[in-house]
Design a protein around this motif. Structure first.
Motif, short mmCIF file in Angstrom:
data_model
loop_
_atom_site.label_atom_id
_atom_site.label_comp_id
_atom_site.label_asym_id
_atom_site.label_seq_id
_atom_site.Cartn_x
_atom_site.Cartn_y
_atom_site.Cartn_z
N ILE A 188 -35.23 72.33 -21.44
CA ILE A 188 -35.35 72.54 -19.98
C ILE A 188 -34.05 73.12 -19.40
O ILE A 188 -34.06 73.65 -18.29
CB ILE A 188 -35.78 71.27 -19.21
CG1 ILE A 188 -34.72 70.16 -19.27
CG2 ILE A 188 -37.11 70.73 -19.71
CD1 ILE A 188 -35.09 68.95 -18.39
N LYS A 189 -32.97 73.02 -20.17
CA LYS A 189 -31.71 73.60 -19.70
C LYS A 189 -31.66 75.10 -20.02
O LYS A 189 -30.75 75.80 -19.61
CB LYS A 189 -30.53 72.88 -20.35
CG LYS A 189 -30.45 71.42 -19.95
CD LYS A 189 -29.11 70.80 -20.32
CE LYS A 189 -29.05 69.36 -19.87
NZ LYS A 189 -29.42 68.39 -20.89
N GLU A 190 -32.63 75.57 -20.81
CA GLU A 190 -32.63 76.98 -21.21
C GLU A 190 -33.56 77.82 -20.35
O GLU A 190 -33.86 78.96 -20.69
CB GLU A 190 -33.05 77.08 -22.69
CG GLU A 190 -32.08 76.36 -23.64
CD GLU A 190 -32.68 76.10 -25.01
OE1 GLU A 190 -33.70 76.73 -25.37
OE2 GLU A 190 -32.13 75.25 -25.75
N VAL A 191 -34.09 77.26 -19.25
CA VAL A 191 -35.00 78.03 -18.40
C VAL A 191 -34.42 78.16 -16.98
O VAL A 191 -33.56 77.38 -16.59
CB VAL A 191 -36.41 77.37 -18.31
CG1 VAL A 191 -37.10 77.42 -19.67
CG2 VAL A 191 -36.34 75.94 -17.80
N ASP A 192 -34.93 79.19 -16.26
CA ASP A 192 -34.35 79.46 -14.94
C ASP A 192 -35.15 78.82 -13.80
O ASP A 192 -35.10 79.28 -12.67
CB ASP A 192 -34.24 80.98 -14.74
CG ASP A 192 -35.59 81.66 -14.87
OD1 ASP A 192 -36.59 80.96 -15.07
OD2 ASP A 192 -35.64 82.91 -14.75
N PHE A 193 -35.94 77.81 -14.13
CA PHE A 193 -36.68 77.10 -13.09
C PHE A 193 -36.57 75.61 -13.42
O PHE A 193 -36.18 75.25 -14.53
CB PHE A 193 -38.15 77.56 -13.06
CG PHE A 193 -38.85 77.42 -14.38
CD1 PHE A 193 -39.61 76.31 -14.67
CD2 PHE A 193 -38.72 78.40 -15.37
CE1 PHE A 193 -40.25 76.17 -15.90
CE2 PHE A 193 -39.36 78.27 -16.60
CZ PHE A 193 -40.11 77.16 -16.87
N ARG A 206 -37.03 76.33 -32.96
CA ARG A 206 -36.42 77.47 -32.26
C ARG A 206 -37.47 78.42 -31.68
O ARG A 206 -37.39 78.83 -30.53
CB ARG A 206 -35.51 78.22 -33.24
CG ARG A 206 -34.67 79.32 -32.64
CD ARG A 206 -33.93 80.08 -33.72
NE ARG A 206 -34.81 80.53 -34.79
CZ ARG A 206 -35.57 81.61 -34.72
NH1 ARG A 206 -35.56 82.35 -33.64
NH2 ARG A 206 -36.36 81.96 -35.73
N ARG A 207 -38.47 78.78 -32.47
CA ARG A 207 -39.48 79.73 -32.02
C ARG A 207 -40.52 79.06 -31.10
O ARG A 207 -40.92 79.61 -30.07
CB ARG A 207 -40.16 80.36 -33.25
CG ARG A 207 -41.32 81.29 -32.95
CD ARG A 207 -40.85 82.53 -32.17
NE ARG A 207 -41.97 83.39 -31.84
CZ ARG A 207 -42.68 83.29 -30.72
NH1 ARG A 207 -42.37 82.38 -29.81
NH2 ARG A 207 -43.69 84.10 -30.48
N CYS A 208 -40.93 77.86 -31.51
CA CYS A 208 -42.00 77.19 -30.73
C CYS A 208 -41.53 76.78 -29.34
O CYS A 208 -42.32 76.68 -28.41
CB CYS A 208 -42.52 75.98 -31.50
SG CYS A 208 -43.22 76.42 -33.10
N LYS A 209 -40.21 76.55 -29.20
CA LYS A 209 -39.66 76.23 -27.88
C LYS A 209 -39.96 77.34 -26.89
O LYS A 209 -40.14 77.10 -25.70
CB LYS A 209 -38.13 76.06 -27.99
CG LYS A 209 -37.68 74.65 -28.17
CD LYS A 209 -36.23 74.45 -27.81
CE LYS A 209 -35.28 75.30 -28.60
NZ LYS A 209 -33.86 74.94 -28.41
N GLU A 210 -40.01 78.58 -27.38
CA GLU A 210 -40.28 79.72 -26.50
C GLU A 210 -41.69 79.62 -25.91
O GLU A 210 -41.94 80.03 -24.79
CB GLU A 210 -40.11 81.05 -27.25
CG GLU A 210 -38.69 81.28 -27.77
CD GLU A 210 -37.63 81.13 -26.66
OE1 GLU A 210 -37.83 81.72 -25.58
OE2 GLU A 210 -36.63 80.42 -26.88
#
Lengths: 251, 389
Positions: free
Chosen positions: B128-133, B158-162
């Motif tokens: 959640i810290k890797e998103v802009d919302f 790593r991929r599934c987090k996307e």
């Protein structure tokens, strides 16, 4: 024949560890993997010879709860008796633990004492060797297979470079194991929980002797390695890499 | 050993049908690993009847199952092969203490950390810290319409987090009242169950339900097909009774709103029916309707679709059995599947299960199709369509 395997706790590196100048504070502890191999090898010896296996877990008052899983695992695999040895204070000094343990083991009449060859929180092989010295017993480390015959233990030891050598030691002896002959046995959850419930664990408090010697001056986190990303097309990257390697006198 | 086997089998719904096996061989003929094993499901049942379970366990056949559910669906006697016959054999293997090492490590990690990745449970919400919302935590929000379960792959891989981020972004854009459990979430456990680790599955279910009960929400939504399956079909027997929605259904239910946001995408797309979305749970049309609604997309079908779709090979613990499976078969199902997608002219293979994406992307590298075919989760292609507007 009576065998014991020593099970130590080490910080669980999956969790972050707080490092202060005079102390290291792990979030939690887990069984030392090499010691788990020592326990496994003890169980293998039980299967081979019918020996009685006792597992001695070592903890202090701060982390003793973290020992239960490892002891339960040993019980589930077939250990006959379990000890939870709680030290009266935490210590980084293996000498102090080895001395206290040597006194505790002195009247137990074990034919063979197995430990893991190393633990991530201390120098390789410390405990086994020091323990053998205090108990005045023969010692061998780097072992990958243990057998017993006519009052001797015959072990396979790793010599490096893929070489193995066979050694014979008179019993009783202390042996430090690199890895057991087979991968660690899997213990399903229900079996583990049942073993933890039923396990016959004798809790023992041990007073640590004060032993002078190596003192910790301070703990510190190693500096973060410097990382340089080389960007550009293949030719460019290759040129920059050669330059960097020359600067480091590697080329 | 047989006693333990039947004790377990008898606990699983419909397992009494076990005795009705007519040895027709439909299961073995349908199995993606049928050619690579000495014991197809039919022969497993025969071996159990003959009291020679040892031989099955020694052959390792119990691990050559990706829980794709094709055999169970086609079985004329409706024997629960995937849910009972094979997991109960696997349990015997676990009790013997010698399952394949990768799988043993994954199960041990789930026992210790609540995830198969040997990651700290305290890092489960790092994404959640890797998103802009802002992604709302239910511990702060207390109440939400949807509880979004990310599951282990969606939280750590790593991929599934996307995929997790893309789906969360879609809920954010749609103004959905949702929240996540954050670090209170742990493995839902469907793969654990299918691997025969029934004790661990029960423990996970009980702990998860205790966490669910702390908060007020009406539905669970997840992009993880196995979490969806377990929450829908298995958790009710532990007392969990809330509605469970797969993200394909959620997107379909919001299609009118999404359509207003869509831009154009110039792709030829094919859709892979993930086993636990399609075959196991009958969701076939919703994802197709959503993909077809994207302007500019040309939709093509592969040959093996819907209930006949080929598995990605990741289910039922397959994702932890890669090296074991490679020793038994020449071509893994995921490799055959990406070749099939390429053969119908697709340049994007859309899936709806988090396990599919890493399985297929790995297969693209092995088959040399990387660059020709892309793999995207349905939420990723939808987000792309929106961002293209």
């Amino acid at each position: 024949m009576k065998i014991c395997a020593i099970l130590r706790l080490v910080p669980d590196l999956v969790e972050e560890i707080e490092v202060e100048e005079n102390e290291i504070i792990p979030f939690r502890y887990m069984p030392n993997e090499r010691d788990e191999h020592a326990v496994e090898e003890a169980i293998i010896l039980k299967e081979k010879t019918g020996a009685e296996v006792e597992v001695i877990g070592i903890a202090d008052s701060e982390n003793e709860a973290d020992l239960d899983e490892g002891l339960g695992m040993a019980a589930a695999k077939g250990a006959d008796k379990l000890y939870k040895v709680v030290l009266d204070r935490p210590t980084y000094k293996r000498c102090e633990i080895a001395k206290a343990l040597a006194d505790f083991l002195s009247d137990k009449n074990y034919d063979l004492i197995l430990t893991g060859i190393q633990a991530i929180d201390s120098y390789a092989g410390n405990l086994g060797g020091i323990l053998a010295r205090y108990m005045d017993l023969p010692y061998i480390g780097g072992v990958v297979e243990v057998n017993v015959s006519n009052g001797n233990t015959i072990v396979k030891k790793e010599l490096g470079g893929g070489l193995l050598a066979e050694y014979k030691l008179p019993l009783p002896a202390v042996v430090s194991v690199v890895s057991a002959e087979r991968p660690l046995k899997f213990v399903p959850f229900t079996k583990l929980r049942q073993a933890m419930k039923k396990a016959n664990i004798e809790e023992v408090e041990l007073e640590l002797p004060e032993i002078e010697g190596v003192e910790v001056l301070k703990y510190e986190v190693p500096p973060e390695p410097e990382i340089t990303l080389i960007e550009g097309d293949v030719e460019e990257v290759a040129d920059k890499l050669i330059e960097a390697l020359k600067e480091l006198s590697i080329l | 050993m047989l006693e333990t086997y039947f004790e377990r089998i008898n606990e699983i719904p419909n397992s009494d049908k076990f005795i009705q096996c007519i040895q027709c061989g439909t299961c073995g003929g349908s199995c993606p690993y049928g050619m690579g094993t000495l014991f197809t499901p039919r022969r497993m049942i025969l071996a159990v009847r003959a009291g020679i379970v040892d031989e099955v366990l020694q052959s390792g056949a119990q691990w050559l199952c990706t829980s794709c559910f094709t055999c169970s669906l086609r079985c004329p006697s409706q024997i629960p092969i995937t849910d009972a016959v094979i997991p109960a054999l696997r349990e015997l293997s676990l009790l013997e203490g010698n399952p394949p090492e990768e799988l043993a490590a994954a199960l041990m990690n789930i026992t210790r950390y609540g995830n198969s990745f040997r990651e700290s449970p305290r890092k489960r919400d790092r994404w959640i810290k890797e998103v802009d919302f802002e992604v709302p935590l239910i511990s702060k929000k207390k109440k939400a319409e949807y509880l979004f379960i990310t599951e282990c792959f969606g939280a750590y891989h790593r991929r599934c987090k996307e995929i997790t981020k893309a789906f969360a972004k879609l809920m954010d854009l749609l103004g959905t009242d949702y929240a996540i459990l954050g670090n209170e979430e742990r493995c839902i456990g469907d793969l654990v169950r299918l691997c025969g680790e029934f004790g661990l599955f029960e423990d996970l279910a009980e702990k998860n339900i205790r966490v669910f009960e702390k908060y007020e929400f009406s539905k669970i939504v997840t992009h993880d097909a196995h979490a969806y399956n377990a929450l829908l079909r298995e958790y009710p027997r532990f007392g969990f009774k809330k509605e469970v929605v797969h993200h394909t259904q959620f997107l379909y239910n919001n299609l009118e709103k999404l359509k207003e946001m869509f831009g154009k995408l110039d792709y030829t797309v094919t859709y892979h029916d993930s086993c636990y979305v399609g075959r196991r749970n009958g969701i076939y049309e919703e994802p197709r309707a959503v993909i077809k609604a994207i302007p500019g997309v040309k939709f093509v079908e592969m040959k093996r679709i819907k209930e006949n779709a080929l598995c990605c090979g990741g289910g039922g613990g397959g994702v932890w059995l890669d090296s074991f499976i490679k020793d038994h078969i020449k071509e893994r199902p995921a490799e055959s599947r990406v070749k099939e997608a390429a053969s119908v002219g697709a340049d994007v293979l859309v899936t709806a299960c988090t396990l599919d994406v890493p399985m297929f992307e790995d297969a693209l590298k092995v088959t040399g199709l990387e660059g020709q075919l892309e793999v995207k989760d349905i939420s990723e292609i939808i987000l792309e369509a929106i961002e293209n507007s």
